[in-house]
Design a protein around this motif. Sequence first.
Motif, mmCIF file in Angstrom:
data_model
loop_
_atom_site.group_PDB
_atom_site.id
_atom_site.type_symbol
_atom_site.label_atom_id
_atom_site.label_comp_id
_atom_site.label_asym_id
_atom_site.label_seq_id
_atom_site.Cartn_x
_atom_site.Cartn_y
_atom_site.Cartn_z
ATOM 1 N N UNK A 84 0.862 -1.184 0.000
ATOM 2 C CA UNK A 84 0.000 0.000 0.000
ATOM 3 C C UNK A 84 0.892 1.225 0.000
ATOM 4 N N UNK A 85 0.772 2.062 -1.018
ATOM 5 C CA UNK A 85 1.614 3.241 -1.157
ATOM 6 C C UNK A 85 0.750 4.472 -1.397
ATOM 7 N N UNK A 86 1.241 5.611 -0.910
ATOM 8 C CA UNK A 86 0.519 6.872 -1.075
ATOM 9 C C UNK A 86 1.520 8.019 -1.049
ATOM 10 N N UNK A 87 1.115 9.152 -1.616
ATOM 11 C CA UNK A 87 1.970 10.340 -1.593
ATOM 12 C C UNK A 87 1.621 11.268 -0.434
ATOM 13 N N UNK A 88 0.410 11.159 0.092
ATOM 14 C CA UNK A 88 -0.024 11.953 1.245
ATOM 15 C C UNK A 88 -0.800 11.047 2.189
ATOM 16 N N UNK A 89 -0.460 11.098 3.485
ATOM 17 C CA UNK A 89 -1.121 10.256 4.478
ATOM 18 C C UNK A 89 -1.674 11.146 5.588
ATOM 19 N N UNK A 90 -2.961 10.999 5.858
ATOM 20 C CA UNK A 90 -3.644 11.739 6.921
ATOM 21 C C UNK A 90 -4.126 10.758 7.981
ATOM 22 N N UNK A 91 -4.367 11.287 9.166
ATOM 23 C CA UNK A 91 -4.818 10.425 10.257
ATOM 24 C C UNK A 91 -5.668 11.239 11.223
ATOM 25 N N UNK A 92 -6.674 10.604 11.794
ATOM 26 C CA UNK A 92 -7.474 11.258 12.827
ATOM 27 C C UNK A 92 -6.748 11.135 14.168
ATOM 28 N N UNK A 93 -6.972 12.063 15.085
ATOM 29 C CA UNK A 93 -6.325 11.980 16.409
ATOM 30 C C UNK A 93 -6.622 10.687 17.150
ATOM 31 N N UNK A 94 -7.784 10.075 16.880
ATOM 32 C CA UNK A 94 -8.153 8.852 17.591
ATOM 33 C C UNK A 94 -7.287 7.669 17.213
ATOM 34 N N UNK A 95 -6.661 7.690 16.017
ATOM 35 C CA UNK A 95 -5.875 6.545 15.555
ATOM 36 C C UNK A 95 -4.375 6.796 15.539
ATOM 37 N N UNK A 96 -3.936 7.996 15.811
ATOM 38 C CA UNK A 96 -2.507 8.292 15.659
ATOM 39 C C UNK A 96 -1.662 7.476 16.629
ATOM 40 N N UNK A 97 -2.123 7.254 17.858
ATOM 41 C CA UNK A 97 -1.340 6.473 18.816
ATOM 42 C C UNK A 97 -1.270 4.991 18.423
ATOM 43 N N UNK A 98 -2.262 4.513 17.704
ATOM 44 C CA UNK A 98 -2.279 3.107 17.302
ATOM 45 C C UNK A 98 -1.339 2.839 16.134
ATOM 46 N N UNK A 99 -1.124 3.817 15.255
ATOM 47 C CA UNK A 99 -0.286 3.580 14.073
ATOM 48 C C UNK A 99 1.162 4.002 14.278
ATOM 49 N N UNK A 100 1.429 4.866 15.241
ATOM 50 C CA UNK A 100 2.790 5.407 15.405
ATOM 51 C C UNK A 100 3.846 4.348 15.719
ATOM 52 N N UNK A 101 3.615 3.399 16.634
ATOM 53 C CA UNK A 101 4.686 2.435 16.967
ATOM 54 C C UNK A 101 5.217 1.654 15.772
ATOM 55 N N UNK A 102 4.353 1.278 14.828
ATOM 56 C CA UNK A 102 4.792 0.461 13.692
ATOM 57 C C UNK A 102 5.164 1.292 12.463
ATOM 58 N N UNK A 103 4.571 2.461 12.306
ATOM 59 C CA UNK A 103 4.787 3.239 11.092
ATOM 60 C C UNK A 103 5.752 4.408 11.273
ATOM 61 N N UNK A 104 6.077 4.739 12.516
ATOM 62 C CA UNK A 104 6.962 5.895 12.746
ATOM 63 C C UNK A 104 8.296 5.748 12.048
ATOM 64 N N UNK A 105 8.931 4.580 12.179
ATOM 65 C CA UNK A 105 10.253 4.372 11.579
ATOM 66 C C UNK A 105 10.177 4.166 10.067
ATOM 67 N N UNK A 106 9.009 3.769 9.576
ATOM 68 C CA UNK A 106 8.857 3.533 8.132
ATOM 69 C C UNK A 106 8.542 4.833 7.402
ATOM 70 N N UNK A 107 7.577 5.585 7.907
ATOM 71 C CA UNK A 107 7.116 6.792 7.226
ATOM 72 C C UNK A 107 7.886 8.049 7.636
ATOM 73 N N UNK A 108 8.469 8.035 8.834
ATOM 74 C CA UNK A 108 9.180 9.214 9.310
ATOM 75 C C UNK A 108 10.299 9.672 8.389
ATOM 76 N N UNK A 109 11.260 8.786 8.031
ATOM 77 C CA UNK A 109 12.348 9.207 7.135
ATOM 78 C C UNK A 109 11.873 9.649 5.762
ATOM 79 N N UNK A 110 10.680 9.218 5.350
ATOM 80 C CA UNK A 110 10.147 9.596 4.039
ATOM 81 C C UNK A 110 9.357 10.901 4.094
ATOM 82 N N UNK A 111 9.163 11.433 5.306
ATOM 83 C CA UNK A 111 8.378 12.654 5.448
ATOM 84 C C UNK A 111 6.885 12.442 5.274
ATOM 85 N N UNK A 112 6.422 11.200 5.438
ATOM 86 C CA UNK A 112 5.011 10.879 5.223
ATOM 87 C C UNK A 112 4.243 10.626 6.515
ATOM 88 N N UNK A 113 4.934 10.562 7.642
ATOM 89 C CA UNK A 113 4.258 10.261 8.900
ATOM 90 C C UNK A 113 3.342 11.420 9.294
#
Length: 290
Positions: free
Chosen positions: A158-187
């Motif tokens: 699953x790939x995207x150029x822009x990723x948005x998130x609601x405040x209710x889900x940000x804590x659930x996705x951060x542990x697994x996606x922070x290191x993946x999307x962070x360096x790409x500027x997509x987190x």
Amino acid sequence: MLGLLLRCRQCQIPARDAFLQIRAFSTTQSSLGKHDKKSTIRIPSKKAAAAKARRKAAVIAAEDAKAEKLTLSDAISVLRAVEVASPNNTYELYIKTEIKSGVAVPKGRVNLPREAKPKSEDKILVFAEGRQAEEAKKAGAHIVGGTELIDGIVNGRVQATTILCTPALIKAITPKLGRVLGPLGLMPSERRGTVTDDIAGYLQRIQGTSEWRADRAGNIRTPIALLHFPTKDVIQNIRHFLASVKKVTGNTRDGADSRRVKSSGPRPVTTISKVMLSSTQGPGIRISDF
């Protein structure tokens, strides 16, 4: 024959045998003396290290001051003269930012007054559930879902150029996606406005804009205008793009930034150290008035 009959006077054995005898070396370990003060490795203090860093920065600044630079209008005139036979070639803008450790790469969106190239279509992914997920789909999001999308993003399915998130889900996705999307500027992040309850409003605001993003070294490159554009249009495009970069890097602030500083503390500033303008076949020219 006479040489073979010669004997060693001290041990009365043939000289040849005395020569072949191997002297046994001593294996006794030599005593090691204590290190004197002169041979001790000295670790500089924090004050000395800071002073050294200031001296190094001063040397770099002095060398940078000696570099030849032109104003924006003069640089445009030089490149236009170089490529007088190629009016459809492109001006390219290069911006060097000094990314500090732990700071995400600069990334933003801009709507140039006069586009130099067709805009590429964004692929927008939204982490949302319930009513907000339905609103995101109606607003034009390409992929909408919850935590079930995480594995697909990590695996690259699953790939995207822009990723948005609601405040209710940000804590659930951060542990697994922070290191993946962070360096790409997509987190998604609150600072960039990509963590929001108003998904539909955000998608409406970015319509007609194009995204720019620095690489991991902090370099931003973008086609900014065509050679046949009037000088005022080229300057307007460059100023507009620079304003977007300065806002994202914290070099300028608006009212929303001021309110954010009061609530979440000071925002780190990423220094813009160099701006250059070049063309398809022309040289790169340092800009002095950015």
